[in-house]
Design a protein around this motif. Structure first.
Motif, PDB file in Angstrom:
ATOM      1  N   LEU B 409       0.822  -1.200   0.000  1.00 28.12           N
ATOM      2  CA  LEU B 409       0.000   0.000   0.000  1.00 28.12           C
ATOM      3  C   LEU B 409       0.860   1.255   0.000  1.00 28.12           C
ATOM      4  O   LEU B 409       0.400   2.328  -0.376  1.00 28.12           O
ATOM      5  N   GLY B 410       2.098   1.116   0.450  1.00 25.78           N
ATOM      6  CA  GLY B 410       2.983   2.283   0.399  1.00 25.78           C
ATOM      7  C   GLY B 410       3.322   2.652  -1.029  1.00 25.78           C
ATOM      8  O   GLY B 410       3.460   3.826  -1.374  1.00 25.78           O
ATOM      9  N   THR B 411       3.457   1.669  -1.872  1.00 22.98           N
ATOM     10  CA  THR B 411       3.835   1.916  -3.256  1.00 22.98           C
ATOM     11  C   THR B 411       2.612   1.990  -4.157  1.00 22.98           C
ATOM     12  O   THR B 411       2.636   2.643  -5.191  1.00 22.98           O
ATOM     13  N   ASN B 412       1.561   1.268  -3.769  1.00 16.83           N
ATOM     14  CA  ASN B 412       0.366   1.223  -4.608  1.00 16.83           C
ATOM     15  C   ASN B 412      -0.761   2.019  -3.972  1.00 16.83           C
ATOM     16  O   ASN B 412      -0.763   2.253  -2.771  1.00 16.83           O
ATOM     17  N   ALA B 413      -1.734   2.339  -4.810  1.00 18.61           N
ATOM     18  CA  ALA B 413      -2.890   3.055  -4.300  1.00 18.61           C
ATOM     19  C   ALA B 413      -3.837   2.074  -3.622  1.00 18.61           C
ATOM     20  O   ALA B 413      -3.724   0.873  -3.799  1.00 18.61           O
ATOM     21  N   HIS B 414      -4.755   2.624  -2.833  1.00 15.06           N
ATOM     22  CA  HIS B 414      -5.764   1.772  -2.201  1.00 15.06           C
ATOM     23  C   HIS B 414      -6.805   1.337  -3.207  1.00 15.06           C
ATOM     24  O   HIS B 414      -7.410   0.287  -3.066  1.00 15.06           O
ATOM     25  N   ALA B 415      -7.032   2.193  -4.206  1.00 15.24           N
ATOM     26  CA  ALA B 415      -7.978   1.843  -5.259  1.00 15.24           C
ATOM     27  C   ALA B 415      -7.601   2.596  -6.518  1.00 15.24           C
ATOM     28  O   ALA B 415      -6.954   3.645  -6.450  1.00 15.24           O
ATOM     29  N   VAL B 416      -7.991   2.051  -7.640  1.00 18.82           N
ATOM     30  CA  VAL B 416      -7.671   2.673  -8.920  1.00 18.82           C
ATOM     31  C   VAL B 416      -8.957   2.828  -9.708  1.00 18.82           C
ATOM     32  O   VAL B 416      -9.737   1.882  -9.833  1.00 18.82           O
ATOM     33  N   VAL B 417      -9.195   4.063 -10.194  1.00 19.35           N
ATOM     34  CA  VAL B 417     -10.355   4.310 -11.040  1.00 19.35           C
ATOM     35  C   VAL B 417      -9.871   4.368 -12.475  1.00 19.35           C
ATOM     36  O   VAL B 417      -8.883   5.044 -12.781  1.00 19.35           O
ATOM     37  N   SER B 610      -4.040   7.189 -17.681  1.00 21.66           N
ATOM     38  CA  SER B 610      -4.610   5.841 -17.788  1.00 21.66           C
ATOM     39  C   SER B 610      -5.665   5.624 -16.708  1.00 21.66           C
ATOM     40  O   SER B 610      -6.572   4.833 -16.871  1.00 21.66           O
ATOM     41  N   GLY B 611      -5.474   6.316 -15.596  1.00 23.97           N
ATOM     42  CA  GLY B 611      -6.415   6.129 -14.503  1.00 23.97           C
ATOM     43  C   GLY B 611      -6.070   7.046 -13.352  1.00 23.97           C
ATOM     44  O   GLY B 611      -5.136   7.848 -13.432  1.00 23.97           O
ATOM     45  N   ILE B 612      -6.846   6.911 -12.295  1.00 20.37           N
ATOM     46  CA  ILE B 612      -6.611   7.742 -11.124  1.00 20.37           C
ATOM     47  C   ILE B 612      -6.446   6.832  -9.917  1.00 20.37           C
ATOM     48  O   ILE B 612      -7.244   5.912  -9.695  1.00 20.37           O
ATOM     49  N   GLU B 613      -5.378   7.079  -9.180  1.00 17.41           N
ATOM     50  CA  GLU B 613      -5.150   6.291  -7.979  1.00 17.41           C
ATOM     51  C   GLU B 613      -5.776   7.006  -6.805  1.00 17.41           C
ATOM     52  O   GLU B 613      -5.693   8.245  -6.700  1.00 17.41           O
ATOM     53  N   LEU B 614      -6.390   6.230  -5.912  1.00 17.98           N
ATOM     54  CA  LEU B 614      -7.068   6.823  -4.762  1.00 17.98           C
ATOM     55  C   LEU B 614      -6.431   6.332  -3.474  1.00 17.98           C
ATOM     56  O   LEU B 614      -5.921   5.230  -3.407  1.00 17.98           O
TER      57      LEU B 614
END
Lengths: 224, 794
Positions: B409-417, B610-614
């Protein structure tokens, strides 16, 4: 009406697949406040009769009525409560619970009823003093002599002031002098507290001293 | 009638003939099934016949599936239908013959007994074989519990649109839309309560355990739902008709990776709740009315097994904390010293007063422990070891999981739109809408792609991400991972990269200060280096590419092509390393590179992002918030995936591992429970006389059961608490002092520990429950001791 009525009670044992009829249609009335002795040869079924009377053993057929009520038509829990409130047992061995002190043993029937502990102990202490064991309340059964233990057992049987006291050779393991003390106590209990008592005994002198004498032979009970 | 003695008569000719006929029928059936090649259908039924469903399903199969197949098979299969019919008839006839061979017949009586005509013993007259109401309570209870679980789970967590099927996402009215795991916890508690209460009611009304009713109820009413759920995985038609309705249930089950395991675990939990309810109901009603007080029974039980003695508790705790040998050595040293002192004292006493010495000797003898005491201590220790092992291992596994989760989760988002297809040119507008969703605390646009990266030293395939340095920090921890005090903002000012890079060369080149670096740098210095866009690379990648901050790398995209002199060539861009990050996850540190969003747009010819990280406030709530976001955006073509979904395999593998570990370690507790069974049985045998006396004094059967259950429970509670203390102590020890790990292998310097209160409490609760269940059998045995049995004169 009789306090205890036994109606046509049968009881059998099975030994090597053979049926031994111990009680063959015993019918009997025991009046309230009476003091009854039961004699008979060894193995005649005296203990069995007493156990059936005290609901410890169920008859194969027949009824035991207490105050006109059939005790064996009650469910297990009701029978347990009946036993707790109405019947006091004294056996040949004292059968005290070894983990508990004399006082706790005497109070046990009250504790089973979930009575309040201090009250139960107070009355138990009184009873122990009455049977002459005021000095031994905190001793465990292992530390009591045979006669003392049997007196504790008697106190335990009386702690809830039962209507019926059933004694199965209470002096069988004791020397005559000590036994006489127990007999004296039994008579006192019957006289002073009005408790109906049935005493199984081998002791003819004791039996003769009782107002009513019964003899068990051949599976039948007769007046002796 | 009372005198008629009835007994079972076996007519062996009938039975043997019946068995032979049934066997012939069985062979015929087998041949018929082989002939029509219907084994695939029938094997399922045969499997189910192990749990009692075979008969019904086999008839169903024989009647429906096989003829249907043979009809399709045409004329060739006609013969098998006849064989099938005759086989079935033979099979049934065989069993009929066997049934006819076993009869209840009037035996040669011994003549009427003297008791003939006396009233039948009342309890015998009241006796009934089977209680339909009890069956209703047990079977209906377990069924109701299952249905309640499924319905509650669906209702509580509905409102979460399936993000996979964004278009069909429905706005279910009245849905409480709780997070699925929370909803599951509530549903499970409710369902267990339902099962418990129905067991309680059934047993307390009938005042008996009614094991046949419980077995039949669980088998025929409890099993269908888990079986259907398990089969759903394999039968597509079932999945089509039920899958949508059971979406929430299957989602939660799927979190484990093995849904069927989850179903059966839940089923087991429900059955356990039912069993506990039955037992509790039976005991509570044992005194004639529902009575849950335990005062007297505990009073007796505590005298029988004195578990809560300081010596026993401290001794067991010492064994749990320091192993068996050291406390045992200390114990023996103390004991022998004590005994020596005591003997000397008694001898001295004996010289003065022999009688007093005799008394003391007797007291010394009395202090010797009975074997039951030893067994009790062993049982407490066994339960303690189980609980302790469970707590330590689960805490360490939680530690690993938490560490992994934190790094992911430190490197990745919690969710991706993102959209189902294509890019997100309108991302600023989308971000504005997302910002209004409660629970979203950060968002950043990104572009992601796979490229080759080449330095002068090496080549590697990596994932390249175009980021917005201003907002990326609100979603991931990337800015804080930068080594040497680097800042992401430097990407905006590529001309500063060279100046920044040089003073930090010692720092950044630490992994492999090769000779090649000097050459590159010297060559870089010699000619004035060009201003190139910046790129951030991971530490492992930097090491394998042998680059430091300020070095030049080439990024080659296999997708886009440019026209070169000799035809199309892959698109390539030069970047300058602007910073190096270290996240602690080898996968990220070796596979991810970051560039400016604008550079990525140009390079990959992407409109927007490409998308939005949340980032969301509560990571466990990510799935629900992702659903909300899609709802706000209006559903299709937008979709959102949460971190759990994106890393589903990893986390479900972790959970499964933890669960299996838990089950394996629970075996220790089960073994300890076996010890408890043995201990309580020994107690029952030892206390036969006392049980008889207590019964004579008026303790009901239920009371006896309570006493011995309390004895088993004492052992369980003592063991559980000791295990809890020692387990927590070990966890704290591991956390504070630490157990070193090889960082090259584990990427973590020390064993991680995370004490999860729920999981820890669960270990203790399971231990206590298992000991409770274990003591049921001996306690029932104790209650069945006849009063007269122990009262025979000695």
């Amino acid at each position: 009406m009789a306090l205890l009525s036994i109606r046509n009670v049968f009881k059998s044992y099975f030994l090597h697949g053979k049926r031994i009829d111990v009680l063959r249609g015993v019918s009997l009335d025991i009046e309230k406040g009476s003091l009854v002795s039961l004699i008979g040869a060894s193995g005649a079924g005296k203990s069995t009769f007493l156990h059936v009377l005290g609901t410890l053993d169920a008859p194969a057929a027949g009824e035991v009525l207490f105050d006109g009520r059939s005790v064996f038509s009650m469910n297990d829990a009701e029978i347990a409560e009946f036993r707790n409130r109405t019947i006091g047992f004294v056996f040949q061995s004292h059968f005290l619970l070894p983990e508990f002190t004399a006082l706790e043993n005497v109070a046990m029937p009250a504790l089973i009823q979930r009575r309040e502990r201090t009250g139960a102990y107070t009355y138990a202490r009184e009873l122990l003093e009455r049977v002459g064991l005021g000095q031994r309340v905190d001793h465990r059964p292992g530390e009591l002599s045979g006669g003392e233990a049997q007196r504790v057992a008697l106190a335990r049987a009386l702690v809830l002031k039962p209507a019926v006291l059933l004694a199965d050779e209470p002096t069988g393991n004791l020397d005559p002098a000590t036994g006489e003390g127990i007999h004296q106590l039994l008579r006192e209990v019957n006289r002073d507290l009005g408790i109906t008592a049935v005493v199984v005994t081998h002791n003819e002198t004791l039996a003769r001293s009782m107002p009513r004498r019964l003899r068990l032979a051949g599976g039948e009970v007769s007046e002796a | 009638m009372h005198s008629a003695e009835r007994r079972t008569v076996h007519r062996w000719t009938f039975i043997w003939t019946g068995a032979l006929v049934a066997l012939v029928g069985f062979i015929l059936l087998g041949l018929a099934i082989s002939a029509s090649e219907a084994w695939a259908e029938v094997s399922a039924a045969l499997g189910l016949s192990l749990v009692g469903w075979g008969g019904v399903l086999q008839v169903f199969n024989a009647a429906v599936l096989v003829p249907a197949q043979s009809a399709m098979g045409g004329a060739g299969a006609q013969g098998s239908t006849g064989m099938l019919l005759s086989g079935t008839l033979a099979w049934l006839a065989g069993w009929g013959l066997i049934a006819a061979g076993i009869r209840r017949a009037t035996g040669p009586g011994e003549g009427a007994s003297p008791a003939a005509g006396a009233p039948l013993y009342p309890r015998l007259a009241r006796y009934r074989d089977f209680y339909w109401s009890t069956l209703g309570a047990y079977g209906g209870g377990i069924l109701l519990a299952e249905v309640a679980l499924i319905l509650l789970q669906t209702v509580l967590s509905s409102g979460v649109p399936s993000t996979e099927l964004g278009g069909s996402a429905q706005n279910v009215g009245g849905g409480l839309s709780l997070p699925p795991t929370g909803a599951f916890a509530i549903s499970l508690v409710v369902a267990c309560t339902v099962a418990f209460v129905s067991g309680f009611i059934g047993a307390s009304r009938a005042q008996r355990l009614s094991l046949p009713e419980a077995t039949i109820g669980v088998l025929y009413l409890g099993l269908p739902i888990p079986i259907v759920l398990t089969l759903m995985e394999r039968v597509p038609s079932l999945q089509l008709s039920l899958g949508y309705r059971l979406r929430e249930v299957t989602y939660v089950a799927g979190l484990l990776g093995r849904p069927e395991l989850a179903y059966w675990l839940v089923f087991t939990a429900l059955v356990l709740a039912l069993v506990l309810g039955i037992n509790t109901g039976f005991i509570a009603a044992g005194s004639g009315r529902v009575d849950l007080k335990l005062g007297f029974e505990l009073f007796v039980a505590r005298r029988h097994v004195a578990v809560f003695r300081p010596s026993l508790l401290l001794g067991t705790l010492a064994v749990l904390m320091f192993g068996i040998i050291p406390p045992l050595l200390i114990y023996f040293i103390i004991r022998s010293a004590e005994a020596a002192v005591e003997r000397t004292r008694i001898r001295a006493l004996g010289l003065a007063d022999p009688l007093a010495a005799a008394l003391d000797l007797n007291r010394l003898k009395l202090r010797e422990q009975s074997p039951t005491m030893m067994m009790t201590a062993l049982s407490v220790g066994g339960v303690g070891v189980g609980v302790m092992a469970l707590i330590i291992v689960l805490s360490v596994m939680s530690g690993f999981e938490a560490d992994l989760q934190q790094k992911i989760l430190g490197t990745n988002a919690h969710a991706v739109v993102s959209k189902y297809a294509g890019e997100l040119p309108e991302y600023p507008k989308v971000m504005e809408s997302i910002g209004r969703v409660p629970g979203v605390v950060g968002q950043t646009p990104f572009i992601i792609n796979q490229v080759m990266i080449a330095s002068e030293g090496n080549v590697d395939g990596v994932i390249i991400k175009g980021i917005d340095p201003q907002t990326v920090g609100s979603v991931t921890d990337l800015p804080s991972y930068l080594l040497g005090g680097g800042k992401l903002e430097i990407l905006y000012t590529p001309e500063k990269i060279l100046n920044r890079g040089l003073p930090e060369e010692d720092d950044a080149a630490s992994p492999e200060p090769g000779a090649g670096d000097d050459i590159i740098r010297r060559s870089g210095k010699a000619t004035k280096p060009a201003v190139l866009p910046g790129i951030i690379v991971g530490r492992e990648l930097a090491a394998s590419l042998r680059v430091v901050v300020g070095d030049r790398v080439n990024v080659v995209s296999p997708l886009g092509t440019e026209l070169g002199p000799s035809g199309p060539i892959p698109k390539s861009r030069a970047f300058r390393v602007a910073g190096i990050f270290y996240s602690g996850m080898y996968e990220y540190d070796s596979k991810f590179v970051y560039i400016l969003l604008k550079e990525a747009q140009n390079f990959f010819e992407v409109q927007g992002a490409s998308g939005i990280e949340l980032k969301v406030a509560d990571i466990d709530d990510a799935r629900r918030i992702a659903g909300q976001v899609v709802k706000v955006l209006g559903g299709y073509p937008y979709r959102a995936r949460d971190w759990g979904e994106m890393n589903k395999n990893l986390f479900s593998a972790l959970r499964l591992e933890k669960l299996v570990m838990g089950i394996i370690l629970s075996i220790i507790i089960v073994v300890a429970a076996g010890l408890i069974v043995a201990t309580v049985i020994m107690l029952v045998l030892e206390k036969r006389k006392e049980i008889s006396v207590l019964k004579a004094l008026g303790v009901s059967d239920g009371g006896i059961v309570k006493i011995f259950l309390a004895e088993g429970l004492q052992i369980g509670v003592a063991g559980g608490l000791l295990g809890l203390f020692s387990g927590l102590a070990w966890c704290v020890f591991i956390e504070k002092v630490g157990i070193k790990l090889d960082p090259e292998v584990y990427y973590i310097p020390a064993l991680p520990v995370r004490i999860e209160p729920v999981q820890t409490a669960l270990a203790v609760v399971i231990a206590v429950l298992v000991t409770y269940l274990a003591s049921i059998y001996p306690a029932l045995k104790a209650s069945s001791v006849e009063p007269v049995e122990g009262l025979k004169a000695e």
